[in-house]
Structures are given as structure tokens and as C-alpha cells.
Design an enzyme around this catalytic site. Structure first.
Site, PDB file in Angstrom:
ATOM      1  N   ASP A 107       0.783  -1.467  -0.054  1.00 27.65           N
ATOM      2  CA  ASP A 107       0.001  -0.033  -0.027  1.00 27.65           C
ATOM      3  C   ASP A 107       0.942   1.214  -0.025  1.00 27.65           C
ATOM      4  O   ASP A 107       0.431   2.256  -0.701  1.00 27.65           O
ATOM      5  CB  ASP A 107      -0.845   0.074   1.141  1.00 27.65           C
ATOM      6  CG  ASP A 107      -1.853  -1.187   1.029  1.00 27.65           C
ATOM      7  OD1 ASP A 107      -1.702  -2.228   0.527  1.00 27.65           O
ATOM      8  OD2 ASP A 107      -2.947  -0.749   1.752  1.00 27.65           O
ATOM      9  N   GLU A 122      -4.470  -4.960  -6.515  1.00 23.53           N
ATOM     10  CA  GLU A 122      -5.414  -5.846  -5.755  1.00 23.53           C
ATOM     11  C   GLU A 122      -6.866  -5.338  -6.086  1.00 23.53           C
ATOM     12  O   GLU A 122      -7.078  -4.124  -5.785  1.00 23.53           O
ATOM     13  CB  GLU A 122      -5.082  -6.389  -4.433  1.00 23.53           C
ATOM     14  CG  GLU A 122      -4.988  -4.950  -3.675  1.00 23.53           C
ATOM     15  CD  GLU A 122      -4.485  -5.263  -2.249  1.00 23.53           C
ATOM     16  OE1 GLU A 122      -3.591  -6.245  -2.095  1.00 23.53           O
ATOM     17  OE2 GLU A 122      -5.325  -4.961  -1.144  1.00 23.53           O
TER      18      GLU A 122
END
Length: 890
Positions: free
Chosen positions: A473, A540
Site C-alpha cells: 500500500d 488488488e
């Protein structure tokens, strides 16, 4: 700087242990230059998997020096086979039972507040001249004290993903029993250590995967050992008719005196010329040195017309073998072999919607990566069959990639991926100590870098990894990113890398991670104004995915199966996270397909929703390939335990709606419908173009199947591309729920892609309300017309079976003998016994199919005889409007 062979660079307080390390690397008879005997030492590797026991250190008062003595009594300890985590060992000993059922996991206490002793005995190879003994630990979580025969090899081996290796020559007892004792300190909860972390995917394991999770090896060599062979392959792109091969292998001197060795490397493949190279190397005492063979010094490493490794659907994943050896005074000192592929991955950038996204090429060809996020069992239990099934299912769904977000170290999975042509997308995990690196201690910096070193060494030898993510992230800090990149350069990592996979934290990441993570209607994937839609490259995104009833019944007690409540929610995401429920998915089912009245009704409708969702997800990304989209990962591929959230197939390997929707979308040649624009696309995922095709689009009213519209157009499907073939006009006078049937035929009229959509004159409409994990739905499609389809008892089924080598193939034929009614969403299953559960794992050539009146189809199911559990196979067939039947498989 290369570390000394007796200790991994992550370990602290080196000076404190310098005397110990010197003692461990001393060999008898040294004084000046080592003069080895011509007698060959034993060369081999033995996995130390049996003869172990473990126990909480709270109940053990003896020190490691005592516990590691041969003959020490482990009465009252738990026997265990390695590898094993603490909790896996306790479950194997029935200390905790059925922990995946209901909320039983909550009854397991926290196991991280105590240390754990693991103790084993083994017999070492007999002594030989110049024999060296090495202990190699591929994974200990999180830190450990290691003792051998009363001698402490390491007082602080730290790092779950760091390989720890020791030259134990002076502490071993050749030809006799030896004892190892390892005191394990677990990782901290809440992912506060640089270990494995499942973030919010499921409840945390009560032991945080503490234990000896990787293989433990006793390796025997002569005075020189070899480590980490690797072949870097470079093609003269765009040409692929030659390759430059550079061979690397580390040589370690096991003695405290200089040694001269001949290091050789041989590359072989049946039907291709053998390449052999060698060089003499003099190693200083205890030196570890990388030995390099490159085409500049060894012209034979420039090979012509190599067999290339290609990903699935692009060609054959051809592999070569590299065999390396070290000889000293004419005797073999060590050997190492690997399989490798001649291939080259490169990356490029494209700007879409103002953001730079990364794309990839393999051997000069654009490659659209599509896959899912893999996770191993919560207790880190796996075996060859489990690993092989993951690879088998990935290929069967038409995917070509497995993402590993921190789930690094299952090296057998890499081997299987190499042979199957499945690409691996590895990297570190998000939302944990791995990304809180601005507050790292010096030890954590060492752990992180040693982890990268160990994992890249394992990955670089394989054909399947195509890139590496330094962060998920968020990117690492500049200093740590520089540290990582220096390590990758030192290891000659040749594949592309990205700093992280989320543009929200790093505009130049090259991949987006904008969600959603909860259910969305199919139109979202196609509407490129929406977050998470099919543009750019995504690391994702995914949705809830409740498994079918048969799986739900395995882990949700009957009393909790309906209505949906706390037990279901416990098997969603991490408790007290935004993912600890499946309310959004359930709202979609109830408001689109009609209110559910039981677990069976819920399952019946959720399978429809899973199918349409995963199909449209991959169709949207595939249909925009190379123009707007460049790669996609569905979150997730599978689950760490029985779950109702994030998967394409469930924990039990039961293929269901999400699986078969993905399989349909990713077939090699496919016809797809765009919910946003009503465009129809032909997607060719191979490197061979197809001409002479025709595409037919037909719209039917529901439930009477009257035809409202039809058209047929010629199609040429370019290789490795998506082609828009027509646009369905806006139609009036349709039933509220209607069917759109797409068929792609070849020049002979044979159907090569058959695709059925169900939709509504009241379409799904997205609201303006959104956050990082979902976009709200303003209006739901009305698909309740499917509930009005007339019951169709006129489905005829037959089945035959062939058996060979323990594998069975059932050939299933289904014919809709109704003159007027569709047989909708048919699900043939091979079961173990009449009324038994579906045999798993299993592969079907197709499933969840629909037949128009008079139509017939043939489906092949492949499975292992042993998975029938001694029961006779039966064919169970059911459908949305077709009664369930069961017949024996002859």
C-alpha cells in the site's frame, strides 16, 4: 559484503559471538594452507523433519545446553513433524480441535506470550576426510536460540523470512546421534514484527505462526560448499533467436585456511547443445565469494535459438537444468542443481486518466497479467497436493499470475509455477511493521534486508517471478528503498520492480489500489469513471464471495447456518474491521434476486451473483487490455481458512460461482458484454490470431424465451488483443429480467465461446457515495424474473468414465428435452457416493451452463480415484430451475 558462512547477516552482536563462530568453523589438522585429501567427502542434504517434540518453555526448567544433549527425555512433550508452527503442532496433537468450525478459534488462548522449545535428534553422516557439516534453517518465526549437542550455535537468530545457516562441523557427532534444541520466541500480535501478516483477511492465528515453518536441513560437503546458483538470461529483444546466459553461484570455504577449488557449471536440455564452463578459485579462510561465468569470458554462454519459457496461453514453459559442482584436489566437494527458464521480462509505462501505469512484456510480447492473491493455510500447513491444486485451479480459470503479498517461502509453489507457466508476483505485505518503517530499529533494518536477501535468492533462480514489489500500500522510506535496491542489484535481480502498488500513496507506483473490497454490481468494472474500474494496472481489488452450501455446512454449525449472524461474520474479515460482515453482498443478493429464505436459497442465489461478478470483473479488464488496462489481481485467489470473504475458490477447493465465472471470462478466445456501453468484445488471449469468425448476439425475454433481438457480424480476433465487434442497441419492450446470449463461432460453425448474461430493464446504478473499500449502490437491477422460469424436469443426463493411473475422467452429457423451457445455470457434480459431497479437488471443462430447448452439451470432469474415499462416483445434476438428480457413474 558477503556474510561469513557460519551466521546470517541479520544477527546481532557479532563481536560477542566471534569466538564461538571461530570455534565452530575450526576443522582438525589445520595450520597453514588447507591441503585436502583426495578422498571424497559425503555430499548430500537431509531434511530433518522427524524425531521432533515441542513444549511451552513455561514448563521447562532445563537450559538449552541440557535439552540439546542426546538422550534428553521429552516425556510429556508434544511430538511434531517439521515444518510446523506451534498451533499446527497443538492441533495435530488434539490439544485444540475443530478450530476452523464455528467460532471455536476464539477458544484458543494467546500463544505468543511464551517461548516454545523444539527439540529433535538425528543421525549425521559418518566422518570422512575434509567433511563439513552445515545446519540450514529456511524459516524460524520470529527469533530463536539454537543449540546443537550442548553448544549454542546462535543466541539470537532473528527474522521469520531470513535463512539462518551454520557451519556446525566442530559441534557435530559424525556417524552418531545428534540433538538440536531451538527456543522459539513468537512474533508479536497486530503485525508488529517483520513476520507474516494476514492484516484483515481473517482472524490472527493465536500463535502468529510462531515455530519452525520452513525446512530444516543437515547438509554435508567437502571443504567448499556451494549456495544459491542462478542463471540470468538476456535476449536480444525484440529478437529471441539467441540468449546471453550468466551463471552465478556462491562458494563457501568451510575451513579456517585457504582452499583452491574448481567450480564448474553445466547447462543441459534434451535436444539442445550442452554448455559447460569452469574456473579455479582460491578462497581465503571462511570466505564466501560469488563465482561468475558470463558470455564475455565464456563465449559458449551465448546460445542460439534457445527454447524459451512462455507463460500459460502464450506457449510452452520450457526449462533447462543448471548443474554446478565444486571439486577440491580432484574430489567432489559439493553440487547444486536448479531448473531455470530462458526468458526476459521487461516493463513499460502508459498514461491512462492522467496516471502513469506499468505494463509488462515477456520475450518482447505484451503480457496482460491476471491472477489472484494467494495465501497459505492459517497454520501454514501445505503439501505437494495442495500446492499442485492451487496451480491447477489457476490454470483452469485461465489465469496466469499468483500474487504473493508477504506469503513468501513456499518454494515448491515456485517450482510448480515454473513448470505450469504461471507467473509469480511477489513482494512484502502491507499494513504492518513492514510499512511502518520510519520507526524501525537498527535490528529491524537488518531483519528487513536479510529477509529480502533470502527471499530474492530463492526467487531469482525461478522462471516464474516476473517482478518484485518493495512495498504494497505504501512505499518504503527513501533510505530503506535504497537499501533494498542495493541488495537486489548485488543479487543481480533481473526482473522489473516497483516501489509499491498503490498510486494513492505514490503517484509513480505504476499500479493502483483503489478498491473495491466489497461487492459491486458488474457495471462498476466497466464504468471507467469509477474507482476500481478496469483501467490502468491494479495490485488488488475484489469482493465478498460466500462459498456454496456444501462448503458452508462444513464450518458453520447447523444451528448457526441461518439466518446469517455472528458465526458467518466471524468467517468474514478480521473481527472489528470493516470486513467483519458480508452485509453489502447480501443486500445485493436480496435486492437483485429476491429476498432469501434459507441458507440453501441464499447459496442458490449467491452462486449466480458470484458468477456474474467475477466473470464481468475479468471481462472488463481483459477487454481493455493494452489500451486502457495492463494487469489485474483479484483479491483474493483463496482463503487461509474457511471464509465467506475474498476468494475465487473456497478453502476446501470446491469450485463454485466465482471460479466458473472466472473460467468463462478467461477462456483463450472469448466473447464478452460491456454492461456500461453495451459493446461486445472478442478477446484473444493467445499469440495466434483467428479469422473467419462470426459473433451472434441474441436477446430473449424471460421467462418465455421469446426473441427480442438478434444480429450476427464477422469477426477477426487479432492475437493477444481485444476487439470490439458490435454494440447492442438500446431496446424497448423487453421483460424486466432478460437474457443476452453471445456466441462466437469459427468458420465451420462450431461454437468457440458461448456466454449467457441475465440483466434487467432496471439496471444497477451506482451512487455518488464511495470510500476506499466500496462504492454505494443507488438502484439495484431487478433479476427476480429468474425465479419465474418454469420448472424443467426434462433434462436428460448420461455419464461414462475412464480410469488411468489413479486419475478418472467422467464424460457428462446433458440434453434439454423440453420443447419450450431453458435449463438454466446447470451444475453437474461428481460426488463420492449417492448424495455424498463433491469429490475435491476436481476440474470441469465447463460448468454452470444453460441449455436452450433441444440443446445438448458435453462436460468432462477430472479427479483422483483416491479422493472418492472408497465411495462409488455418482453424477449429481442440479440447476436454477431443474430438479436435483443423481445417477451412478459406470
Amino acid at each position: 559484503m558477503s556474510p561469513p558462512p557460519a551466521i546470517h547477516p541479520v544477527q546481532r552482536k557479532r563481536r560477542r559471538y566471534a569466538t564461538l563462530l571461530l570455534a565452530l568453523t575450526l576443522v582438525a589438522g589445520v595450520g597453514g594452507v588447507q591441503v585436502p585429501s583426495a578422498s571424497a567427502a559425503t555430499v548430500g542434504s537431509t531434511e530433518l523433519s522427524t524425531g521432533w517434540a515441542f513444549r511451552s518453555a513455561n514448563t521447562v526448567t532445563d537450559p538449552g545446553a541440557t535439552i540439546s544433549q542426546v538422550g534428553y527425555s521429552t516425556a510429556g512433550w508434544n511430538p511434531v513433524s517439521l515444518p510446523s508452527t506451534v498451533l499446527a503442532g497443538l492441533v495435530a496433537n488434539n490439544v485444540y480441535q475443530n478450530i476452523y468450525v464455528g467460532t471455536n478459534l476464539q477458544s484458543v488462548p494467546d500463544l505468543t506470550g511464551q517461548n516454545w522449545w523444539f527439540r529433535g535428534q538425528f543421525t549425521a553422516a559418518a566422518a570422512a576426510p575434509d567433511q563439513a557439516y552445515w545446519l540450514r534453517f529456511k524459516g524460524i518465526s520470529y527469533r530463536a536460540q539454537i543449540w546443537l549437542n550442548g553448544t549454542q550455535l546462535d543466541a539470537d537468530a532473528v527474522g521469520t523470512m531470513a535463512v539462518h545457516e551454520y557451519n556446525a562441523t566442530n559441534a557435530i557427532r559424525p556417524g552418531a546421534l545428534n540433538a538440536l534444541a531451538i527456543l522459539v520466541t513468537p512474533p508479536a500480535h497486530d503485525c508488529k514484527d517483520l513476520s507474516f501478516c494476514t492484516v484483515d483477511w481473517n482472524p490472527e492465528a493465536p500463535d502468529m505462526n510462531a515455530g519452525i515453518w520452513g525446512t530444516t536441513l543437515l547438509e554435508t560437503t567437502g571443504p567448499v560448499a556451494l549456495r544459491d546458483p542462478y542463471v540470468k538470461t538476456v535476449l536480444p529483444l525484440p529478437a529471441t533467436n539467441a540468449a546471453d546466459l550468466t551463471v552465478y553461484v556462491d562458494a563457501l570455504n568451510a575451513t579456517n585456511a585457504p582452499v583452491t577449488t574448481t567450480v564448474s557449471a553445466t547447462i543441459t536440455k534434451a535436444g539442445y547443445p550442452t554448455v559447460s564452463v569452469s574456473q579455479n578459485v582460491t578462497l581465503a579462510a571462511n570466505e564466501r565469494r560469488e563465482v561468475t561465468f558470463d558470455p564475455a569470458g565464456y563465449p559458449q554462454l551465448h546460445v542460439t535459438n534457445p527454447a524459451l519459457w512462455w507463460p500459460y496461453q502464450f506457449g510452452s514453459p520450457e526449462l533447462y537444468q543448471l548443474s554446478t559442482s565444486a571439486t577440491v584436489a580432484g574430489a567432489t566437494s559439493d553440487t547444486r542443481s536448479i531448473d531455470f527458464g530462458v526468458r526476459q521480462f521487461t516493463d513499460y509505462r502508459s498514461t491512462v486518466n492522467g496516471t502513469s501505469f506499468v505494463g509488462y512484456k515477456v520475450n518482447g510480447q505484451n503480457i496482460f497479467f491476471r491472477g489472484g492473491g494467494y495465501v497459505w493455510d492459517m497454520l501454514q500447513r501445505w503439501d505437494t497436493k495442495t500446492n499442485a491444486t492451487h496451480i491447477q485451479y489457476v490454470k483452469d480459470m485461465g489465469l496466469n499470475t499468483i500474487r504473493l503479498e508477504g506469503t513468501l517461502g513456499n518454494e515448491e509453489l515456485y517450482d510448480l509455477a515454473d513448470r505450469a507457466g504461471i507467473m509469480i508476483m511477489p513482494g512484502f505485505v502491507c499494513c504492518s511493521a513492514w510499512e511502518n518503517d520510519n520507526t524501525w530499529t537498527i535490528e529491524q533494518e537488518q531483519v528487513a534486508n536479510a529477509s529480502l536477501d533470502s527471499q530474492l535468492r530463492a526467487l531469482r533462480a525461478h522462471a516464474s517471478p516476473f517482478m518484485w514489489n518493495y512495498g504494497s500500500d505504501q512505499p518504503p522510506t527513501a533510505a530503506h528503498l535504497s537499501m533494498y535496491k542495493n541488495t537486489a542489484a548485488r543479487l543481480h535481480w533481473q526482473n522489473p520492480t516497483v516501489d509499491n502498488v498503490a498510486t494513492w500513496s505514490n503517484a509513480n507506483a505504476g499500479m493502483k489500489m483503489d478498491g473495491p473490497y466489497k461487492w459491486e454490481p458488474p457495471v462498476l468494472w466497466w464504468d471507467t469513471t469509477q474507482s476500481g474500474s478496469a483501467f490502468g494496472t491494479t495490485g488488488e481489488e475484489g469482493t465478498e464471495a460466500p462459498p456454496p452450501l456444501e462448503s458452508l455446512q462444513k464450518f458453520i454449525p447447523a444451528a448457526d447456518l441461518w439466518p446469517i449472524g455472528a458465526t458467518w461474520n466471524y468467517h468474514a474479515g478480521k473481527p472489528r474491521s470493516v470486513f467483519d460482515n458480508i452485509t453489502v453482498f447480501t443486500d445485493g443478493v436480496n435486492k437483485r434476486y429476491g429476498s432469501t429464505t434459507s441458507a440453501a436459497d441464499y447459496s442458490r442465489k449467491s452462486e449466480l451473483q458470484n458468477y456474474e461478478n467475477s466473470r464481468s470483473f475479468f471481462e472488463a479488464w481483459n477487454s481493455h487490455e493494452y489500451t486502457q488496462s495492463f494487469g489485474v489481481i483479484f483479491w483474493m485467489l483463496n482463503n487461509a481458512w474457511p471464509s465467506v470473504h475474498w476468494n475465487l475458490y473456497d478453502y476446501y477447493f470446491k469450485p463454485a460461482g466465482g471460479y466458473f465465472g472466472s473460467k468463462k471470462a478467461n477462456e483463450p478466445l472469448h466473447i464478452a458484454y460491456d454492461y456500461k456501453t453495451r459493446n461486445v468484445y472478442a478477446v484473444n488471449s493467445t499469440l495466434s490470431g483467428r479469422s473467419g469468425l462470426t459473433a451472434t448476439t441474441t436477446v430473449y425475454n424471460v421467462p418465455n424465451l421469446t426473441q427480442a433481438y438478434t444480429t450476427t457480424v464477422p469477426v477477426t480476433a487479432a492475437a493477444n488483443a481485444a476487439t470490439q465487434v458490435l454494440t447492442l442497441p438500446a431496446l424497448t419492450g423487453l421483460s424486466t429480467t432478460y437474457f443476452i446470449r453471445l456466441q462466437l463461432r469459427d468458420a465451420t460453425g462450431a461454437v468457440v465461446s458461448n456466454n449467457l448474461y441475465w440483466y434487467s430493464t432496471q439496471p444497477d446504478v451506482l451512487a455518488n457515495k464511495k470510500n476506499w473499500y466500496m462504492t454505494a449502490v443507488k438502484t439495484y437491477a431487478n433479476l427476480t424474473g429468474l425465479n419465474s422460469l418454469p420448472s424443467n424436469p426434462n433434462l436428460a443426463t448420461s455419464v461414462t468414465r475412464t480410469v488411468s493411473g489413479g486419475q478418472e475422467t467422467a464424460t457428462i452429457t446433458m440434453t434439454n428435452n423440453s420443447p419450450t423451457n431453458i435449463a438454466f445455470f446447470l451444475r453437474p457434480e461428481i460426488t463420492a457416493g449417492n448424495g455424498g459431497n463433491e469429490v475435491l479437488p476436481v476440474n470441469y471443462s465447463d460448468n454452470y451452463v444453460s441449455l436452450w430447448p433441444g440443446e445438448s452439451t458435453t462436460i468432462r470432469a477430472t479427479y483422483q480415484t483416491s479422493d472418492l474415499g472408497g465411495q462409488a462416483p455418482h453424477l449429481r445434476t442440479r440447476g436454477y430451475n431443474v430438479p436435483t438428480t443423481s445417477i451412478p457413474v459406470p
